[in-house]
Motif scaffolding. Structure first.
Motif, PDB file in Angstrom:
ATOM      1  N   ILE A 157       0.862  -1.182   0.000  1.00  0.00           N
ATOM      2  CA  ILE A 157       0.000   0.000   0.000  1.00  0.00           C
ATOM      3  C   ILE A 157       0.894   1.226   0.000  1.00  0.00           C
ATOM      4  O   ILE A 157       1.817   1.341   0.815  1.00  0.00           O
ATOM      5  CB  ILE A 157      -0.908   0.024   1.251  1.00  0.00           C
ATOM      6  N   ILE A 158       0.641   2.148  -0.913  1.00  0.00           N
ATOM      7  CA  ILE A 158       1.399   3.399  -0.946  1.00  0.00           C
ATOM      8  C   ILE A 158       0.518   4.500  -0.359  1.00  0.00           C
ATOM      9  O   ILE A 158      -0.402   4.999  -1.023  1.00  0.00           O
ATOM     10  CB  ILE A 158       1.826   3.762  -2.375  1.00  0.00           C
ATOM     11  N   PRO A 159       0.760   4.874   0.897  1.00  0.00           N
ATOM     12  CA  PRO A 159      -0.072   5.893   1.532  1.00  0.00           C
ATOM     13  C   PRO A 159       0.397   7.300   1.171  1.00  0.00           C
ATOM     14  O   PRO A 159       1.502   7.477   0.641  1.00  0.00           O
ATOM     15  CB  PRO A 159       0.141   5.619   3.026  1.00  0.00           C
ATOM     16  N   PRO A 160      -0.412   8.304   1.439  1.00  0.00           N
ATOM     17  CA  PRO A 160       0.045   9.673   1.247  1.00  0.00           C
ATOM     18  C   PRO A 160       1.271   9.957   2.118  1.00  0.00           C
ATOM     19  O   PRO A 160       1.412   9.405   3.213  1.00  0.00           O
ATOM     20  CB  PRO A 160      -1.156  10.515   1.713  1.00  0.00           C
ATOM     21  N   CYS A 161       2.178  10.789   1.603  1.00  0.00           N
ATOM     22  CA  CYS A 161       3.368  11.209   2.361  1.00  0.00           C
ATOM     23  C   CYS A 161       4.214  10.014   2.786  1.00  0.00           C
ATOM     24  O   CYS A 161       4.782   9.990   3.886  1.00  0.00           O
ATOM     25  CB  CYS A 161       2.977  12.034   3.578  1.00  0.00           C
TER      26      CYS A 161
ATOM     27  N   GLU B   6       7.111   7.397   3.471  1.00  0.00           N
ATOM     28  CA  GLU B   6       8.558   7.466   3.679  1.00  0.00           C
ATOM     29  C   GLU B   6       9.208   6.503   2.685  1.00  0.00           C
ATOM     30  O   GLU B   6       8.911   5.305   2.681  1.00  0.00           O
ATOM     31  CB  GLU B   6       8.918   7.072   5.109  1.00  0.00           C
ATOM     32  N   LEU B   7      10.104   7.015   1.855  1.00  0.00           N
ATOM     33  CA  LEU B   7      10.603   6.236   0.729  1.00  0.00           C
ATOM     34  C   LEU B   7      11.307   4.945   1.154  1.00  0.00           C
ATOM     35  O   LEU B   7      11.073   3.886   0.564  1.00  0.00           O
ATOM     36  CB  LEU B   7      11.557   7.103  -0.112  1.00  0.00           C
ATOM     37  N   LEU B   8      12.166   4.998   2.169  1.00  0.00           N
ATOM     38  CA  LEU B   8      12.894   3.787   2.554  1.00  0.00           C
ATOM     39  C   LEU B   8      11.970   2.767   3.198  1.00  0.00           C
ATOM     40  O   LEU B   8      12.203   1.557   3.088  1.00  0.00           O
ATOM     41  CB  LEU B   8      14.050   4.129   3.497  1.00  0.00           C
ATOM     42  N   ASP B   9      10.919   3.219   3.869  1.00  0.00           N
ATOM     43  CA  ASP B   9       9.934   2.283   4.429  1.00  0.00           C
ATOM     44  C   ASP B   9       9.317   1.428   3.329  1.00  0.00           C
ATOM     45  O   ASP B   9       8.972   0.259   3.543  1.00  0.00           O
ATOM     46  CB  ASP B   9       8.813   3.051   5.135  1.00  0.00           C
ATOM     47  N   LEU B  10       9.154   2.022   2.158  1.00  0.00           N
ATOM     48  CA  LEU B  10       8.596   1.308   1.008  1.00  0.00           C
ATOM     49  C   LEU B  10       9.681   0.559   0.244  1.00  0.00           C
ATOM     50  O   LEU B  10       9.574  -0.641  -0.014  1.00  0.00           O
ATOM     51  CB  LEU B  10       7.895   2.297   0.070  1.00  0.00           C
ATOM     52  N   ALA B  11      10.762   1.268  -0.099  1.00  0.00           N
ATOM     53  CA  ALA B  11      11.780   0.704  -0.984  1.00  0.00           C
ATOM     54  C   ALA B  11      12.584  -0.404  -0.324  1.00  0.00           C
ATOM     55  O   ALA B  11      13.003  -1.355  -1.007  1.00  0.00           O
ATOM     56  CB  ALA B  11      12.726   1.821  -1.451  1.00  0.00           C
TER      57      ALA B  11
ATOM     58  N   SER C 277       7.056  11.749   1.336  1.00  0.00           N
ATOM     59  CA  SER C 277       7.414  12.765   2.331  1.00  0.00           C
ATOM     60  C   SER C 277       8.590  13.607   1.868  1.00  0.00           C
ATOM     61  O   SER C 277       8.780  14.736   2.332  1.00  0.00           O
ATOM     62  CB  SER C 277       7.753  12.084   3.663  1.00  0.00           C
ATOM     63  N   ALA C 278       9.388  13.073   0.928  1.00  0.00           N
ATOM     64  CA  ALA C 278      10.530  13.819   0.389  1.00  0.00           C
ATOM     65  C   ALA C 278      10.144  14.693  -0.796  1.00  0.00           C
ATOM     66  O   ALA C 278      10.978  15.411  -1.340  1.00  0.00           O
ATOM     67  CB  ALA C 278      11.633  12.843  -0.028  1.00  0.00           C
ATOM     68  N   GLY C 279       8.864  14.622  -1.211  1.00  0.00           N
ATOM     69  CA  GLY C 279       8.397  15.435  -2.328  1.00  0.00           C
ATOM     70  C   GLY C 279       8.417  14.732  -3.669  1.00  0.00           C
ATOM     71  O   GLY C 279       8.093  15.337  -4.696  1.00  0.00           O
ATOM     72  N   LEU C 280       8.779  13.440  -3.705  1.00  0.00           N
ATOM     73  CA  LEU C 280       8.819  12.698  -4.960  1.00  0.00           C
ATOM     74  C   LEU C 280       7.422  12.238  -5.338  1.00  0.00           C
ATOM     75  O   LEU C 280       6.785  11.496  -4.589  1.00  0.00           O
ATOM     76  CB  LEU C 280       9.745  11.482  -4.807  1.00  0.00           C
ATOM     77  N   PRO C 281       6.907  12.635  -6.498  1.00  0.00           N
ATOM     78  CA  PRO C 281       5.582  12.158  -6.929  1.00  0.00           C
ATOM     79  C   PRO C 281       5.617  10.660  -7.188  1.00  0.00           C
ATOM     80  O   PRO C 281       6.568  10.135  -7.768  1.00  0.00           O
ATOM     81  CB  PRO C 281       5.335  12.936  -8.232  1.00  0.00           C
ATOM     82  N   MET C 282       4.570   9.969  -6.764  1.00  0.00           N
ATOM     83  CA  MET C 282       4.530   8.515  -6.892  1.00  0.00           C
ATOM     84  C   MET C 282       3.724   8.036  -8.098  1.00  0.00           C
ATOM     85  O   MET C 282       3.772   6.874  -8.458  1.00  0.00           O
ATOM     86  CB  MET C 282       3.943   7.893  -5.617  1.00  0.00           C
ATOM     87  N   GLY C 283       2.942   8.920  -8.715  1.00  0.00           N
ATOM     88  CA  GLY C 283       2.143   8.498  -9.852  1.00  0.00           C
ATOM     89  C   GLY C 283       0.892   7.745  -9.427  1.00  0.00           C
ATOM     90  O   GLY C 283       0.598   7.592  -8.246  1.00  0.00           O
TER      91      GLY C 283
ATOM     92  N   ILE D 297       2.503  -2.287   4.605  1.00  0.00           N
ATOM     93  CA  ILE D 297       2.099  -0.882   4.654  1.00  0.00           C
ATOM     94  C   ILE D 297       3.270  -0.073   5.205  1.00  0.00           C
ATOM     95  O   ILE D 297       3.622  -0.187   6.382  1.00  0.00           O
ATOM     96  CB  ILE D 297       0.863  -0.671   5.545  1.00  0.00           C
ATOM     97  N   PRO D 298       3.914   0.734   4.369  1.00  0.00           N
ATOM     98  CA  PRO D 298       5.054   1.537   4.837  1.00  0.00           C
ATOM     99  C   PRO D 298       4.592   2.751   5.635  1.00  0.00           C
ATOM    100  O   PRO D 298       3.430   3.167   5.562  1.00  0.00           O
ATOM    101  CB  PRO D 298       5.744   1.954   3.541  1.00  0.00           C
ATOM    102  N   GLY D 299       5.536   3.317   6.381  1.00  0.00           N
ATOM    103  CA  GLY D 299       5.228   4.489   7.196  1.00  0.00           C
ATOM    104  C   GLY D 299       5.092   5.750   6.376  1.00  0.00           C
ATOM    105  O   GLY D 299       5.351   5.777   5.167  1.00  0.00           O
ATOM    106  N   MET D 300       4.685   6.806   7.045  1.00  0.00           N
ATOM    107  CA  MET D 300       4.409   8.061   6.351  1.00  0.00           C
ATOM    108  C   MET D 300       4.742   9.238   7.260  1.00  0.00           C
ATOM    109  O   MET D 300       5.083   9.069   8.423  1.00  0.00           O
ATOM    110  CB  MET D 300       2.947   8.108   5.912  1.00  0.00           C
ATOM    111  N   GLU D 301       4.646  10.421   6.721  1.00  0.00           N
ATOM    112  CA  GLU D 301       4.922  11.640   7.489  1.00  0.00           C
ATOM    113  C   GLU D 301       3.992  11.702   8.704  1.00  0.00           C
ATOM    114  O   GLU D 301       2.779  11.512   8.570  1.00  0.00           O
ATOM    115  CB  GLU D 301       4.708  12.851   6.585  1.00  0.00           C
ATOM    116  N   PHE D 302       4.566  11.975   9.867  1.00  0.00           N
ATOM    117  CA  PHE D 302       3.786  11.849  11.094  1.00  0.00           C
ATOM    118  C   PHE D 302       2.649  12.866  11.161  1.00  0.00           C
ATOM    119  O   PHE D 302       1.581  12.561  11.709  1.00  0.00           O
ATOM    120  CB  PHE D 302       4.696  11.998  12.313  1.00  0.00           C
TER     121      PHE D 302
END
Length: 305
Positions: A6-10, A12-17, A47-53, A71-76
């Motif tokens: 799941i790619i949530p809003p904001c 965290e890239l390393l949480d996903l990658a 959270s770093a500003g990279l658009p995910m599409g 489910i990766p983490g996101m901006e708090f």
């Protein structure tokens, strides 16, 4: 078998990658798995500003008992927003996945999603060390553990922050394919120091370093890099042009523990890491970490467990 992310809003890239790369590497080594991506918003920005599409909506994910949901983490700040609280349909869907015995895995503060879904009630769990108290306060029925890298209870897995998601993914992979296969993947990722569930979020390599004495820092660096070397107090003292008695006194004053206690902590930590490598024998690990015998190492490990 599917592993859905799941790619949530904001996000965290390393949480996903991090976890994703573990399973991508495993596919290259023959793991038969489908990697899928979903979201609960049409478009996302990290959270770093990279658009995910654009990715598929989560309601199009068809997951079964053998599948995994990461489910990766996101901006708090997002987790405290009204927008997040309004995602009740998504929380219900996550709960439904867990009820179907899909293994639900959260990385970092994605544990809050599991909490909103009611999946942390009466379960041990963890999150990033900065959010442990807040997670416990928000979900009082959860049993939040702050001093561990990940927790696996039933089909609900939670991990600490950022790089701990890699540790959780490697643990999942080991359950699926065994230690030797997982070791190959870790080597491919240049993750040579695999960490287990017993490892703490705190690091002995950073602990006892909140002082400014350059001589003590130099001794600590030397010990870290020479666990099996000649670490008699006379040699350490000559390294920093201090007397043995003065070095012992200042080390204890600045760190709160003795040199021997610090060295033992380092040796045990390194041994725990080495023992995750299926190619290493206990005798080899003991020798590499400066223990006189394998029995001495086993006795220490038993005492701390």
């Amino acid at each position: 078998m599917k592993i859905a992310f799941i790619i949530p809003p904001c996000v965290e890239l390393l949480d996903l990658a991090g976890p994703l790369q573990v399973f991508t590497e495993a596919k290259a080594y023959g793991l038969e798995v489908s990697l899928e991506f979903y979201s609960y918003q049409p478009e996302n920005v990290s959270s770093a500003g990279l658009p995910m599409g654009k990715v598929l909506p989560y309601i199009e994910a068809y997951l079964q008992q053998e599948d995994f949901l990461f489910i990766p983490g996101m901006e708090f700040d997002y987790l405290n927003s009204a927008e997040f609280k309004a995602e009740v349909d998504f929380f219900s869907w996550v709960k439904a996945c867990a009820d179907k015995q899909v293994t639900v895995c959260s990385v970092c503060n994605a544990a809050y999603i599991l909490g909103e879904a009611g999946l942390l009630n009466n379960r041990e769990c963890t999150t990033h060390w900065r959010r442990v108290k807040d997670l416990q306060a928000r979900f009082p029925q959860a049993k939040v553990i702050g001093d561990t890298l990940y927790v696996k209870q039933d089909n609900i897995y939670t991990s600490a922050g950022i790089s701990a998601g890699i540790d959780l993914a490697l643990s999942v992979l080991e359950d699926l394919k065994g230690a030797f296969f997982t070791h190959q993947i870790a080597r491919g990722l240049v993750v040579y120091q695999r960490r287990s569930q017993k490892h703490k979020q705190e690091s002995i390599y950073l602990d006892y370093r909140n002082h400014l004495n350059p001589h003590i820092h130099e001794v600590q660096d030397h010990l870290i890099n020479n666990l099996a070397g000649d670490n008699r107090i006379e040699n350490l003292a000559s390294l920093v042009a201090m007397s043995p008695r003065n070095l012992s006194r200042v080390f204890k004053e600045k760190t709160g523990i003795t040199i021997l206690e610090y060295l033992t902590h380092l040796r045990v930590e390194k041994a725990k890491t080495f023992l995750n490598n299926p190619y290493y024998t206990v005798d080899y690990v003991a020798a590499q970490c400066g223990f006189k015998t394998a029995r001495q190492l086993q006795k220490l490990l038993k005492a701390i467990n």
